[in-house]
Design a protein around this motif. Structure first.
Motif, PDB file in Angstrom:
ATOM      1  N   SER A 105      11.167  14.462  77.248  1.00 36.06           N
ATOM      2  CA  SER A 105      11.235  15.295  76.051  1.00 36.06           C
ATOM      3  C   SER A 105       9.840  15.617  75.533  1.00 36.06           C
ATOM      4  N   GLU A 126      14.598  17.328  71.584  1.00 33.21           N
ATOM      5  CA  GLU A 126      15.907  16.689  71.726  1.00 33.21           C
ATOM      6  C   GLU A 126      16.827  17.068  70.573  1.00 33.21           C
ATOM      7  N   ARG A 142      13.377   9.827  80.201  1.00 31.14           N
ATOM      8  CA  ARG A 142      13.294   9.175  78.885  1.00 31.14           C
ATOM      9  C   ARG A 142      11.869   9.046  78.357  1.00 31.14           C
ATOM     10  N   ASP A 143      10.862   9.550  79.098  1.00 31.90           N
ATOM     11  CA  ASP A 143       9.487   9.555  78.596  1.00 31.90           C
ATOM     12  C   ASP A 143       9.323  10.740  77.650  1.00 31.90           C
ATOM     13  N   GLN A 144       8.206  10.731  76.924  1.00 32.43           N
ATOM     14  CA  GLN A 144       7.982  11.784  75.944  1.00 32.43           C
ATOM     15  C   GLN A 144       6.546  12.293  76.024  1.00 32.43           C
ATOM     16  N   MET A 180      10.423   3.553  77.078  1.00 38.67           N
ATOM     17  CA  MET A 180       9.994   4.931  76.967  1.00 38.67           C
ATOM     18  C   MET A 180       8.470   4.975  76.887  1.00 38.67           C
TER      19      MET A 180
END
Length: 162
Positions: free
Chosen positions: A85, A96, A54-56, A1
């Motif tokens: 997210s 999330e 799946r990165d933030q 991530m």
């Protein structure tokens, strides 16, 4: 991530946010100072185009995403489309899970109370659209950046050519 930090440099307090984002474990931190007459965020849009599943996206305050709840909802929508997210440091929020649903519900409630024009840009001049086209930006991207329809872009380009 991958954790990508973003800060909009609008006030003296924002300058220290880059240090905070690095301390929060962001792999990349991007900052920008938008032009005074617009709320366009080229750096934010490039992050949203780049960010993967799946990165933030990490920010210190929600105000960094835009001047209205509609702008923040637009960013959330784009993150969800990419499978990414949002994490807000202050107050601690995450897009999330149950907290994310509550965040979205609160933003939608606030957005419903905002005037229809809140957060919208002025009508772009034909020259502004033409300059973006000369810079190699396509009509769909010009429309997205300026917050107008593709048809508006095509009409303005046609008017400039005539």
């Amino acid at each position: 991530m991958l954790r990508i930090g973003y800060v909009r440099l609008r006030d003296p307090e924002s300058a220290s946010d880059t240090v905070t984002l690095k301390a929060l474990g962001c792999h990349v931190v991007r900052a920008e100072e938008p032009a005074p007459d617009t709320d366009e965020s080229a750096v934010l849009f490039s992050i949203l185009d780049f960010i993967g599943a799946r990165d933030q996206l990490v920010i210190t305050r929600l105000v960094h995403l835009g001047p209205s709840a509609r702008c923040v909802l637009e960013v959330l929508d784009r993150l969800e489309q990419r499978g990414a997210s949002l994490y807000v440091y202050e107050p601690e929020l995450n897009s999330e899970g149950p907290g994310g649903r509550a965040l979205r519900a609160a933003l939608e409630a606030v957005a419903s109370l905002e005037p229809a024009s809140a957060g919208r840009r002025r009508r772009p001049a034909a020259q502004e659209i033409r300059e973006l086209q000369r810079a190699g930006v396509g009509p769909v991207e010009i429309a997205r950046r300026l917050g107008v329809s593709r048809m508006t872009v095509w009409r303005k380009l046609k008017a400039v050519e005539a």
